[in-house]
Enzyme design. Sequence first.
Site, PDB file in Angstrom:
ATOM      1  N   ARG A  13      48.389  20.461 -36.264  1.00 20.41           N
ATOM      2  CA  ARG A  13      48.618  22.045 -35.808  1.00 20.41           C
ATOM      3  C   ARG A  13      49.595  22.151 -35.679  1.00 20.41           C
ATOM      4  NH1 ARG A  13      45.198  24.164 -33.822  1.00 20.41           N
ATOM      5  NH2 ARG A  13      43.676  22.942 -33.903  1.00 20.41           N
ATOM      6  N   TYR A  28      57.060  44.590 -50.762  1.00 26.44           N
ATOM      7  CA  TYR A  28      56.616  43.726 -51.617  1.00 26.44           C
ATOM      8  C   TYR A  28      54.418  44.414 -51.275  1.00 26.44           C
ATOM      9  CZ  TYR A  28      53.441  39.438 -53.360  1.00 26.44           C
ATOM     10  OH  TYR A  28      52.943  38.604 -53.307  1.00 26.44           O
ATOM     11  N   ASP A  79      62.479  41.533 -43.633  1.00 28.27           N
ATOM     12  CA  ASP A  79      61.697  40.635 -45.571  1.00 28.27           C
ATOM     13  C   ASP A  79      63.172  40.008 -45.670  1.00 28.27           C
ATOM     14  OD1 ASP A  79      60.914  39.393 -47.937  1.00 28.27           O
ATOM     15  OD2 ASP A  79      58.773  40.518 -47.519  1.00 28.27           O
ATOM     16  N   LYS A 138      60.229  31.092 -52.901  1.00 31.48           N
ATOM     17  CA  LYS A 138      60.089  31.961 -53.731  1.00 31.48           C
ATOM     18  C   LYS A 138      62.447  31.580 -53.682  1.00 31.48           C
ATOM     19  CE  LYS A 138      57.217  34.962 -53.940  1.00 31.48           C
ATOM     20  NZ  LYS A 138      57.102  36.141 -53.614  1.00 31.48           N
TER      21      LYS A 138
END
Length: 377
Positions: A46, A98, A170, A195
């Site tokens: 992690r 978004y 973003d 994306k």
Amino acid sequence: MGFSTTAIHAGNEPDVATGAVSVPIYQTSTYAQESLGKHKGFEYARTQNPTRSALERNIAALENAQFGFAFASGMAAIDAVLKLVKAGDHAILGDNTYGGTYRLFAKVLSNYGVEFDLADTTKTEDLESFFKPNTKMVFVETPTNPVMSVTDLAAVSKLAHERGSKVVCDNTFMSPYFQRPIEHGVDIVVHSTTKYLNGHSDSVGGFVALNDEKDAEWIKFVQNSIGAILSPFDSFLVLRGTKTLAVRMEAHDRNGRVVANFLAEHPKVQKVYYPGLVSHPQHELASRQQTGFGGMVSFETGSLDNAKTVLQNVKLCTLGESLGGVETLISHPASMTHASVPEETRAKLGITEGLVRISVGIEDVEDIVADLDNALG
Ligand SMILES: *Cc1c(COP(=O)(O)O)cnc(C)c1O
């Protein structure tokens, strides 16, 4: 070094253990330690994973940032950045981000004592009035989803910095190939790697890139404390994706311009949203701030029925959410990606029932145009 060279080589040094040219998928949860307190810098997956570290160095370099962190999704990356604001702070959020970003601010962050206001960040001259003494963050997306309005990153950064606030951008729609917000003064860049960065519609992930050492320490701490890390396999996929980012973005841009021009001249299309068109109100700003316009195009068909006709009659374009993959995707923002945005906000932004969004892929553009022509016909 040029962008493509960086994309192919940053973080992609041959594997130290074996010489493997492609960074291996280190599918392990833990690492053998030589003796108590003595290890090779990897203790638990992690916290550290070599495949993830390679990707983190890679995308940070592409964004011209010193530090980068990969997350399990774009939303997880945005959530980690929002851990930089605390109860009692105020944030300014672009009014056309978004849908998931709006939802995170409105339905989650607001429960933790952080106040926020929505602002049209494309109107820099009006933005000043939104700042409060406790404003600590301005969060923008440019171009916006789905109506492609453009925010002046240098102007917003100047305004925010003079008022003691950080700016987050973003950069999912442009990717670092066409826009590097940090070079315009932005403090923190976030991505949905789902994306364009991955580019093949086969992974969900997110990224945070920044230069401030103290904030980077905190993001790293949050990444490990909350644990929304990108898996080794997804890190490998995105690392593979960024190697071809430059050639893919060039192709998306080439095809995007052709599709936007085709739609602009089509009698059944009332309006086209694409910053690459000279008719776009911020074409000049977009040309200055971005080095291309990409593959995202939205257009107004006039009614829900017209939009349905297009969406039901396309054959090559795939009806689906998401964007930025090699294949052309078509969607209906009002009922799909922006369903969580209140109806009156949608209307104000131009996200009408007749609006259709296309993520123009890198197929032969004449095939995409023929498909749209047939569906509109
Ligand atoms: C998809 C997207 C997100 C969210 O990313 P996920 O990977 O789906 O969590 C955030 N911002 C923009 C602009 C997006 O397109």
